[in-house]
Design an enzyme around this catalytic site. Structure first.
Site, PDB file in Angstrom:
ATOM      1  N   ASN A 185       0.850  -1.197   0.000  1.00 22.26           N
ATOM      2  CA  ASN A 185       0.000   0.000   0.000  1.00 22.26           C
ATOM      3  C   ASN A 185       0.884   1.245   0.000  1.00 22.26           C
ATOM      4  O   ASN A 185       2.107   1.138   0.012  1.00 22.26           O
ATOM      5  CB  ASN A 185      -0.970  -0.020   1.187  1.00 22.26           C
ATOM      6  CG  ASN A 185      -0.214  -0.065   2.504  1.00 22.26           C
ATOM      7  OD1 ASN A 185       0.525   0.849   2.832  1.00 22.26           O
ATOM      8  ND2 ASN A 185      -0.367  -1.160   3.242  1.00 22.26           N
ATOM      9  N   ILE A 209      -3.102  -7.049  14.184  1.00 26.05           N
ATOM     10  CA  ILE A 209      -2.076  -6.921  15.229  1.00 26.05           C
ATOM     11  C   ILE A 209      -2.587  -6.055  16.375  1.00 26.05           C
ATOM     12  O   ILE A 209      -2.471  -6.410  17.553  1.00 26.05           O
ATOM     13  CB  ILE A 209      -0.773  -6.341  14.623  1.00 26.05           C
ATOM     14  CG1 ILE A 209      -0.338  -7.220  13.444  1.00 26.05           C
ATOM     15  CG2 ILE A 209       0.324  -6.247  15.664  1.00 26.05           C
ATOM     16  CD1 ILE A 209       0.698  -6.595  12.553  1.00 26.05           C
TER      17      ILE A 209
HETATM   18  N1  CTP Z   1      -4.007  -2.892  12.022  1.00 25.21           N
HETATM   19  C1  CTP Z   1      -3.263  -3.945  12.501  1.00 25.21           C
HETATM   20  N2  CTP Z   1      -3.280  -5.136  11.856  1.00 25.21           N
HETATM   21  C2  CTP Z   1      -4.028  -5.306  10.739  1.00 25.21           C
HETATM   22  C3  CTP Z   1      -4.794  -4.235  10.229  1.00 25.21           C
HETATM   23  C4  CTP Z   1      -4.749  -3.035  10.893  1.00 25.21           C
HETATM   24  O1  CTP Z   1      -2.583  -3.788  13.520  1.00 25.21           O
HETATM   25  N3  CTP Z   1      -4.026  -6.478  10.135  1.00 25.21           N
HETATM   26  C5  CTP Z   1      -3.998  -1.637  12.775  1.00 25.21           C
HETATM   27  C6  CTP Z   1      -3.373  -0.463  12.075  1.00 25.21           C
HETATM   28  O2  CTP Z   1      -1.995  -0.349  12.402  1.00 25.21           O
HETATM   29  C7  CTP Z   1      -4.173   0.699  12.645  1.00 25.21           C
HETATM   30  C8  CTP Z   1      -5.539   0.104  12.909  1.00 25.21           C
HETATM   31  O3  CTP Z   1      -5.345  -1.296  12.964  1.00 25.21           O
HETATM   32  O4  CTP Z   1      -3.672   1.124  13.882  1.00 25.21           O
HETATM   33  C9  CTP Z   1      -6.598   0.387  11.925  1.00 25.21           C
HETATM   34  O5  CTP Z   1      -6.176   0.174  10.602  1.00 25.21           O
HETATM   35  P1  CTP Z   1      -7.173   0.399   9.380  1.00 25.21           P
HETATM   36  O6  CTP Z   1      -6.487   0.000   8.145  1.00 25.21           O
HETATM   37  O7  CTP Z   1      -7.771   1.765   9.465  1.00 25.21           O
HETATM   38  O8  CTP Z   1      -8.336  -0.575   9.776  1.00 25.21           O
HETATM   39  P2  CTP Z   1      -8.721  -1.990   9.271  1.00 25.21           P
HETATM   40  O9  CTP Z   1      -8.627  -2.951  10.375  1.00 25.21           O
HETATM   41  O10 CTP Z   1      -8.014  -2.308   8.024  1.00 25.21           O
HETATM   42  O11 CTP Z   1     -10.286  -1.763   9.026  1.00 25.21           O
HETATM   43  P3  CTP Z   1     -11.071  -1.385   7.673  1.00 25.21           P
HETATM   44  O12 CTP Z   1     -10.288  -1.934   6.539  1.00 25.21           O
HETATM   45  O13 CTP Z   1     -12.372  -2.039   7.902  1.00 25.21           O
HETATM   46  O14 CTP Z   1     -11.190   0.114   7.686  1.00 25.21           O
END
Ligand code: CTP
Length: 398
Positions: free
Chosen positions: A208, A306
């Site tokens: 990304n 995570i």
């Molecule tokens: N995060 C994480 N592990 C993942 C996905 C996200 O630790 N596999 C953490 C990111 O570091 C951030 C938070 O979760 O602090 C939110 O990330 P975001 O991308 O906004 O959320 P998603 O869980 O991907 O939710 P969505 O795609 O539904 O918006």
């Protein structure tokens, strides 16, 4: 700032010894005091007079200097500092340390000291990579000796690779991280940052647009407030935070493992843009085009979350867990729900719609959401957002 802390600086004999003079200047500028010790070989590269003039202190060099023994024995000298720094740490000094030699002033101090030791190695790339040196480095790590560098780059000998002395500014930051006083002194903070790369095959991956800039800025701001920072980072473009313990990873699985093994921590900030999915059957052979022209179907599997995993830990959960919410619509509502769903204490929400220029840019506009509600912060540089967040963290942990 070093506010009167004393560094015993052992200068080894290498072409990089001249940079130790700059280090003396920087330590003093940061409010610290320096006692320089020059090995005999170091004196071939820099003079005791220049080290003494910059430190405004007496320079020590000879184990059998009776005047010094009368004034201050080598045992006392080894204990007179808050930190012993060896810069440049030559292959010879490193070998002596690893094997417990004590046949000159520098090695005797290093054997006799009960103060933490930080080494900044500098040597030819072949010497650095030599198995004997690598064995010695592993031994010193096991002995609890900290290390900064070496850096990779062009070397005075015309070769390229790891072996250059870390820059004096970076060594100072590392010293400050150990000795500096601030509201977060004594606290361990974990920061995740950057994108993750999820392999498709040996040459392709899913990634990304995260640059890692906000994560790096947060780690630097925490370091400036005195925290010990573990920085678990995916392959990011932004410069690494100087003075943090850097743990590089590629995938979400690796990031979770690195985060778990870095615990315990007083606070954890999850600024990484972790890929939500990985390719279920990533191959170690390159996927070839087929004659039919039909593209391959990639089956995705969900990555571990995570932030949620750490937030929901029963044992060893950091006292303060902070997540980020990258949203493009209904930012506050989505982020508020995300905070509850993931179980973190605060969530820093930002609008990453293309028009905002935030993802991969230098500025950020965030809303910090906690159990008490939402606090909107004005758009500012990622550095300023990081500073404000670090101060809020210091208050919460204080
Ligand atoms: N995060 C994480 N592990 C993942 C996905 C996200 O630790 N596999 C953490 C990111 O570091 C951030 C938070 O979760 O602090 C939110 O990330 P975001 O991308 O906004 O959320 P998603 O869980 O991907 O939710 P969505 O795609 O539904 O918006």
């Amino acid at each position: 700032m070093l506010n009167g802390k004393r560094v015993l600086l052992i200068i080894g004999g290498g072409i990089a010894a001249f940079k130790a003079l700059e280090l003396i200047r920087l330590i003093r500028k940061a409010g610290g005091a320096v006692t320089p010790v020059l090995t005999p070989a170091a004196q071939e590269f820099v003079t005791p007079l220049s080290a003494s003039a910059l430190a405004a202190e007496k320079v020590y060099s000879d184990l059998f200097d009776l005047t010094d023994e009368a004034e201050m024995g080598h045992i006392e000298l080894s204990r007179s500092a808050d930190l012993v720094v060896v810069a440049p740490a030559t292959a010879d000094l490193i070998a002596k340390m690893a094997h417990g030699h004590a046949n000159d002033l520098a090695s005797t101090i290093l054997m006799a000291t009960d103060t933490p030791v930080l080494i900044a190695p500098a040597m030819n790339v072949r010497m650095w990579l030599h198995p004997a040196n690598q064995r010695n480095i592993v031994t010193l790590e096991a002995d609890g000796v900290s290390r900064i560098g070496p850096d990779e780059g062009d070397m005075a000998c015309g070769e390229y690779g790891p072996g250059r002395l870390a820059e004096p500014e970076a060594i100072l930051a590392s010293i400050e991280a150990r000795l500096g006083q601030g509201p977060l002194t004594g606290k361990h903070v974990l920061v995740t940052s950057g994108p993750t790369h999820e392999p498709i095959d040996p040459v392709r991956y899913i990634a990304n647009r995260s640059s890692g800039a906000q994560g790096s800025a947060i780690a630097s701001a925490l370091l400036r407030l005195g925290a010990r920072v573990t920085f678990v980072t995916g392959p990011a473009e932004a410069p690494m935070p100087i003075g943090a313990e850097i743990v590089p990873v590629q995938t979400a699985d690796q990031m979770l493992a690195a985060v778990t093994s870095a615990l315990p921590a007083d606070a954890a900030i999850f600024a990484a843009a972790v890929a939500d999915w990985r390719v279920e059957s990533a191959t170690d052979k390159k996927i070839k085009k087929t004659r039919s022209g039909k593209p391959p179907a990639l089956k995705l599997a969900e990555n571990p979350d995570i932030l949620a995993t750490i937030s929901k830990k029963r044992k060893g959960r950091p006292g303060l867990v902070i997540g980020f919410a990258a949203e493009t619509d209904d930012v506050i509502a989505n982020a508020t729900a995300k905070r509850k769903r993931k179980g973190c204490d605060w969530i820093v929400a930002n609008d990453v719609s293309p028009g905002t220029g935030i993802m991969g840019g230098t500025e950020n506009a965030v809303t910090v959401i906690d159990a008490d509600g939402a606090e909107e912060w004005p758009r500012a540089s990622k550095r300023d957002v990081a500073r404000r967040l670090a101060e809020r963290i210091a208050q919460a942990l204080g």
